[in-house]
Design a protein around this motif. Sequence first.
Motif, PDB file in Angstrom:
ATOM      1  N   ALA A 138      -1.755 -12.537   9.512  1.00 30.69           N
ATOM      2  CA  ALA A 138      -0.306 -12.432   9.667  1.00 30.69           C
ATOM      3  C   ALA A 138       0.021 -11.566  10.874  1.00 30.69           C
ATOM      4  N   MET A 139       1.093 -11.904  11.546  1.00 22.01           N
ATOM      5  CA  MET A 139       1.514 -11.129  12.718  1.00 22.01           C
ATOM      6  C   MET A 139       2.723 -10.261  12.389  1.00 22.01           C
ATOM      7  N   ASP A 140       2.554  -8.976  12.584  1.00 21.42           N
ATOM      8  CA  ASP A 140       3.624  -7.995  12.424  1.00 21.42           C
ATOM      9  C   ASP A 140       4.194  -7.718  13.809  1.00 21.42           C
ATOM     10  N   LYS A 141       5.432  -8.117  14.026  1.00 25.11           N
ATOM     11  CA  LYS A 141       6.073  -7.928  15.330  1.00 25.11           C
ATOM     12  C   LYS A 141       7.006  -6.726  15.348  1.00 25.11           C
ATOM     13  N   GLY A 142       6.885  -5.848  14.332  1.00 24.84           N
ATOM     14  CA  GLY A 142       7.714  -4.653  14.301  1.00 24.84           C
ATOM     15  C   GLY A 142       8.348  -4.397  12.953  1.00 24.84           C
ATOM     16  N   LEU A 143       7.604  -4.698  11.878  1.00 23.32           N
ATOM     17  CA  LEU A 143       8.127  -4.466  10.535  1.00 23.32           C
ATOM     18  C   LEU A 143       8.336  -2.975  10.279  1.00 23.32           C
ATOM     19  N   SER A 144       9.362  -2.662   9.507  1.00 18.08           N
ATOM     20  CA  SER A 144       9.563  -1.287   9.061  1.00 18.08           C
ATOM     21  C   SER A 144       8.596  -0.987   7.914  1.00 18.08           C
ATOM     22  N   ILE A 145       8.470   0.277   7.562  1.00 21.72           N
ATOM     23  CA  ILE A 145       7.615   0.652   6.434  1.00 21.72           C
ATOM     24  C   ILE A 145       8.074  -0.054   5.159  1.00 21.72           C
ATOM     25  N   ARG A 146       9.377  -0.076   4.934  1.00 21.67           N
ATOM     26  CA  ARG A 146       9.899  -0.735   3.736  1.00 21.67           C
ATOM     27  C   ARG A 146       9.590  -2.230   3.760  1.00 21.67           C
ATOM     28  N   GLU A 147       9.710  -2.842   4.921  1.00 20.94           N
ATOM     29  CA  GLU A 147       9.390  -4.272   5.029  1.00 20.94           C
ATOM     30  C   GLU A 147       7.907  -4.519   4.786  1.00 20.94           C
ATOM     31  N   VAL A 148       7.057  -3.623   5.256  1.00 21.99           N
ATOM     32  CA  VAL A 148       5.626  -3.747   4.989  1.00 21.99           C
ATOM     33  C   VAL A 148       5.357  -3.675   3.484  1.00 21.99           C
ATOM     34  N   GLU A 149       5.988  -2.739   2.825  1.00 18.36           N
ATOM     35  CA  GLU A 149       5.798  -2.605   1.373  1.00 18.36           C
ATOM     36  C   GLU A 149       6.254  -3.858   0.640  1.00 18.36           C
ATOM     37  N   ASP A 150       7.394  -4.411   1.058  1.00 23.58           N
ATOM     38  CA  ASP A 150       7.891  -5.638   0.439  1.00 23.58           C
ATOM     39  C   ASP A 150       6.951  -6.808   0.727  1.00 23.58           C
ATOM     40  N   PHE A 151       6.476  -6.881   1.955  1.00 22.33           N
ATOM     41  CA  PHE A 151       5.543  -7.942   2.351  1.00 22.33           C
ATOM     42  C   PHE A 151       4.278  -7.900   1.504  1.00 22.33           C
ATOM     43  N   ILE A 152       3.719  -6.713   1.320  1.00 19.33           N
ATOM     44  CA  ILE A 152       2.498  -6.572   0.532  1.00 19.33           C
ATOM     45  C   ILE A 152       2.743  -6.956  -0.927  1.00 19.33           C
ATOM     46  N   GLU A 153       3.893  -6.556  -1.463  1.00 24.91           N
ATOM     47  CA  GLU A 153       4.202  -6.891  -2.850  1.00 24.91           C
ATOM     48  C   GLU A 153       4.207  -8.403  -3.079  1.00 24.91           C
ATOM     49  N   VAL A 154       4.741  -9.134  -2.111  1.00 21.28           N
ATOM     50  CA  VAL A 154       4.891 -10.575  -2.268  1.00 21.28           C
ATOM     51  C   VAL A 154       3.652 -11.344  -1.806  1.00 21.28           C
ATOM     52  N   ALA A 155       3.053 -10.929  -0.700  1.00 28.54           N
ATOM     53  CA  ALA A 155       2.033 -11.753  -0.051  1.00 28.54           C
ATOM     54  C   ALA A 155       0.693 -11.063   0.155  1.00 28.54           C
ATOM     55  N   GLY A 156       0.551  -9.821  -0.303  1.00 26.32           N
ATOM     56  CA  GLY A 156      -0.696  -9.102  -0.051  1.00 26.32           C
ATOM     57  C   GLY A 156      -1.936  -9.820  -0.544  1.00 26.32           C
ATOM     58  N   GLU A 157      -1.808 -10.550  -1.631  1.00 24.41           N
ATOM     59  CA  GLU A 157      -2.954 -11.262  -2.202  1.00 24.41           C
ATOM     60  C   GLU A 157      -3.442 -12.384  -1.295  1.00 24.41           C
ATOM     61  N   TYR A 158      -2.566 -12.872  -0.416  1.00 27.14           N
ATOM     62  CA  TYR A 158      -2.885 -14.065   0.365  1.00 27.14           C
ATOM     63  C   TYR A 158      -3.177 -13.790   1.837  1.00 27.14           C
TER      64      TYR A 158
END
Length: 253
Positions: A23-43
Amino acid sequence: MNYTLNNVPQREPKPRERGFTMAMDKGLSIREVEDFIEVAGEYVDIVKLGWATSYVVPNLQKKLDVFKAAGIPVYFGGTLFEAFVIRNQFDDYRRVLDKYNMTFAEVSDGSLEMDHDKKCEYISTLAEQVTVLSEVGSKDDAKIIPPYMWINLMQKELDAGAWKVIGEAREGGNVGLFRSTGEVRSGLVEEILTKVPFEKILWEAPQKAQQVWFIKLLGTNVNLGNIAPSEVVPLETIRLGLRGDTFSQFLDI
């Protein structure tokens, strides 16, 4: 999974060599990273901090810590490597990798002209420090590299110590492996695959149609990269034949 479905393809378990999603992070905030991991971290298997965004993004160490706590490795985009090299700061780049405890690095030459033997030297040197992904292809859409040259470059970079080679497409999916319209250069890909094992290649494929094309060609466990964080879960459904684009692809397994 939340319930049982028959005739769903088997995904390689993490940590995996095949079926890799970058996955490409183009400037996610810390909160967005946490949300991303919650939803898609497994994949997601690994995250790239696009080009040189790590130079300007605030709270870089905290962001890296959040990914690390989730067991997701991160690496800096290849353009950052090139930015250090063109300024004769390769040793400084290595120190930055150590400062942030990076375990992966990308070596590319998509934005600058670099002697290929020198690029392979960089790969070999960094391979003693981290796991190296090396990118092949130009970010210049006017520069067309013939298939035999793609194969030659990939093989030499793997021999130099790269763990995987990346097929260049940029974040838009409109150069390198693809035409300016986003259409896959299918003949190029198929010729590369006659010489380079598919599990050794990470195909940058940010567009859905490109992801579908590779999954239909190489199956659910093809390595795909430059996936937008919001597209990781949709990609997983494409891999499993649970979206219209690949709905019938795996029903006979």
